[in-house]
Design a protein around this motif. Structure first.
Motif, PDB file in Angstrom:
ATOM      1  N   ASP B  33     -11.140  16.060 -26.130  1.00 59.11           N
ATOM      2  CA  ASP B  33      -9.956  16.436 -26.906  1.00 59.11           C
ATOM      3  C   ASP B  33      -8.969  17.151 -26.002  1.00 59.11           C
ATOM      4  OD1 ASP B  33     -12.492  16.674 -28.749  1.00 59.11           O
ATOM      5  OD2 ASP B  33     -10.803  16.348 -30.125  1.00 59.11           O
ATOM      6  N   VAL B  35      -5.411  19.320 -26.327  1.00 59.56           N
ATOM      7  CA  VAL B  35      -4.557  20.026 -27.274  1.00 59.56           C
ATOM      8  C   VAL B  35      -3.342  20.546 -26.529  1.00 59.56           C
ATOM      9  CG1 VAL B  35      -4.428  21.972 -28.903  1.00 59.56           C
ATOM     10  CG2 VAL B  35      -6.607  20.763 -28.564  1.00 59.56           C
ATOM     11  N   HIS B  54      -4.130  16.169 -29.593  1.00 55.26           N
ATOM     12  CA  HIS B  54      -3.729  17.017 -30.713  1.00 55.26           C
ATOM     13  C   HIS B  54      -2.422  17.687 -30.339  1.00 55.26           C
ATOM     14  CE1 HIS B  54      -7.890  16.617 -32.286  1.00 55.26           C
ATOM     15  NE2 HIS B  54      -8.238  16.741 -31.024  1.00 55.26           N
ATOM     16  N   SER B  56       0.960  19.891 -30.912  1.00 49.51           N
ATOM     17  CA  SER B  56       1.346  21.015 -31.762  1.00 49.51           C
ATOM     18  C   SER B  56       2.751  21.463 -31.436  1.00 49.51           C
ATOM     19  CB  SER B  56       0.360  22.174 -31.588  1.00 49.51           C
ATOM     20  OG  SER B  56       0.559  22.770 -30.331  1.00 49.51           O
ATOM     21  N   ARG B  64      -2.668  27.378 -32.165  1.00 48.88           N
ATOM     22  CA  ARG B  64      -3.120  26.363 -31.212  1.00 48.88           C
ATOM     23  C   ARG B  64      -4.372  26.832 -30.477  1.00 48.88           C
ATOM     24  NH1 ARG B  64       1.093  25.242 -26.730  1.00 48.88           N
ATOM     25  NH2 ARG B  64       2.380  26.003 -28.451  1.00 48.88           N
TER      26      ARG B  64
END
Lengths: 257, 257
Positions: B33, B35, B54, B56, B64
């Motif tokens: 993952d 982010v 992901h 944000s 976050r």
């Protein structure tokens, strides 16, 4: 205009090859000549080819810069190595000074590139959390090229305005008392419990990162390969569930203290 | 103890892949993952595999950080990306804060690594010479999480003690007047001819590095992707034989000014 040769002032980062930028590695891989202080040349490690290695003393920065520029002016592909970031208390300044003072005008046709690197304070901070997460100052404690009263005035101003401090070149055999004096000056504005990080040889064999306090910091535990980070009034220390110690400076600064 | 999963807070450096550390690339290459703020995810570029991405909002740092820690607590191999160095006005602090505030004790078994990077000031300095070659301060001009009077007090202290200043987060649509005020405060202690470097998007497409003076700096020429370097009283500017402009702060500081 056409360039004679080229010079890269390369930051190797704090030492670990995993922290060296691809640009630094690429310039090393094609250099005809590599110039540097002996231990930094050792940090370079294995090179794919066999450039000329020119080892120098650590103190002769101006001579080393002129030597590297002179080789490049002869048409060679030169790398001048620095540890950390070459722009932070390292070789980039000596090279640009030599270029500026170039009375013989030999160096103006050298294609100069500064290859930035991860500076020691960033690497030290990464190992312990985020002590530089708020406004901070980088100060060299060496008074070889600046008067000690300037160092002290800067320490006092930075401590008074509650900056985190990253202290480079903290001590050497020729400068034995300055660190103790610096800690005293900072202590006039900051409590004895203020977290202090002593980070030695980060990214190299024998790496040691110790968390202590301003009151407990003993200059005898510090050498020239250590960077010190002295927290601000808001810097915090805690141990997580695994027992690992973290130091950080919060993003939020209180309106009232 | 055994770790649940792991989280690397990765500094991508200023943007150019040639400035990204091998450790950063290695952690990205094996993450399940990734982010981050959307534009930073774009900086990551091509990945050899297809991790979950992901995206944000830039302002929600605390959320976050908790989201990334939560994923890792579930056993995943998470990378949280920052530009520059994650320890300098970036995501490392938010992560360590979330770990410290972890009331549910979910995060203590996450193996956390901060992967340092080249910070924006180092990259900007490299492009123009060596303006950070002497003592300097890094100050964020954002007053979202600290009172503006703290920013002003720090600017005044740093300018008065003749530090070079690297100013991060100089301006945004929500903070339109702060940069102009900051330059006025610095100008109380430093001359209008002081060299100023405006470095925008260094290492990225559209990079622009401009040298001006304190008196001529127009906040309208600055945006949130710019870092400013304001020289000290000793910082010098010159053009070399090829016409290239250099800015540096000499290693030697005079005893008398």
């Amino acid at each position: 205009m056409t360039y004679a040769g080229r010079l890269a002032v390369v930051g190797l980062g704090p030492g670990a090859p995993a922290w060296r930028s691809p640009e630094a590695s690429e310039r090393l891989a094609c250099a005809t000549d590599v110039v540097g202080y002996g231990p930094y040349l050792q940090l370079v490690g294995e090179l794919a080819h066999a450039p000329m290695l020119h080892e120098s003393d650590n103190r002769q920065e101006a001579e080393r810069a002129r030597f590297a520029l002179g080789l490049a002016a002869e048409g060679r592909d030169v790398v001048l190595v620095s540890s950390g970031d070459p722009g932070v208390f390292a070789m980039a300044t000596a090279v640009i000074e030599a270029l500026h003072d170039d009375e013989a005008a030999d160096f103006g046709r050298v294609e100069i590139t500064i290859v930035p690197g991860i500076t020691a304070a960033s690497a030290a901070a990464a190992r312990i959390g985020a002590p530089l997460g708020h406004d901070f100052c980088c100060i060299s404690l060496s008074d070889v090229l600046k008067p000690w009263d300037v160092v002290e005035a800067r320490l006092r101003a930075a401590a008074g305005a509650d900056f985190v401090l990253a202290l480079y070149n903290p001590i050497s055999s020729q400068r034995p008392w300055q660190l103790g004096r610096a800690l005293d000056v900072v202590g006039e504005a900051r409590g004895a419990e203020t977290p202090v990080v002593l980070a030695r040889d980060v990214g190299r064999p024998g790496e040691a990162v110790v968390v202590t306090t301003l009151g407990e910091t003993d200059p005898a535990d510090v050498d020239m390969r250590t960077v010190l980070i002295v927290g601000s009034s808001t810097t915090r220390r805690f141990d997580d569930l695994s027992g690992r110690t973290w130091v950080y400076t919060p993003r939020t600064y209180p309106a009232e203290r």
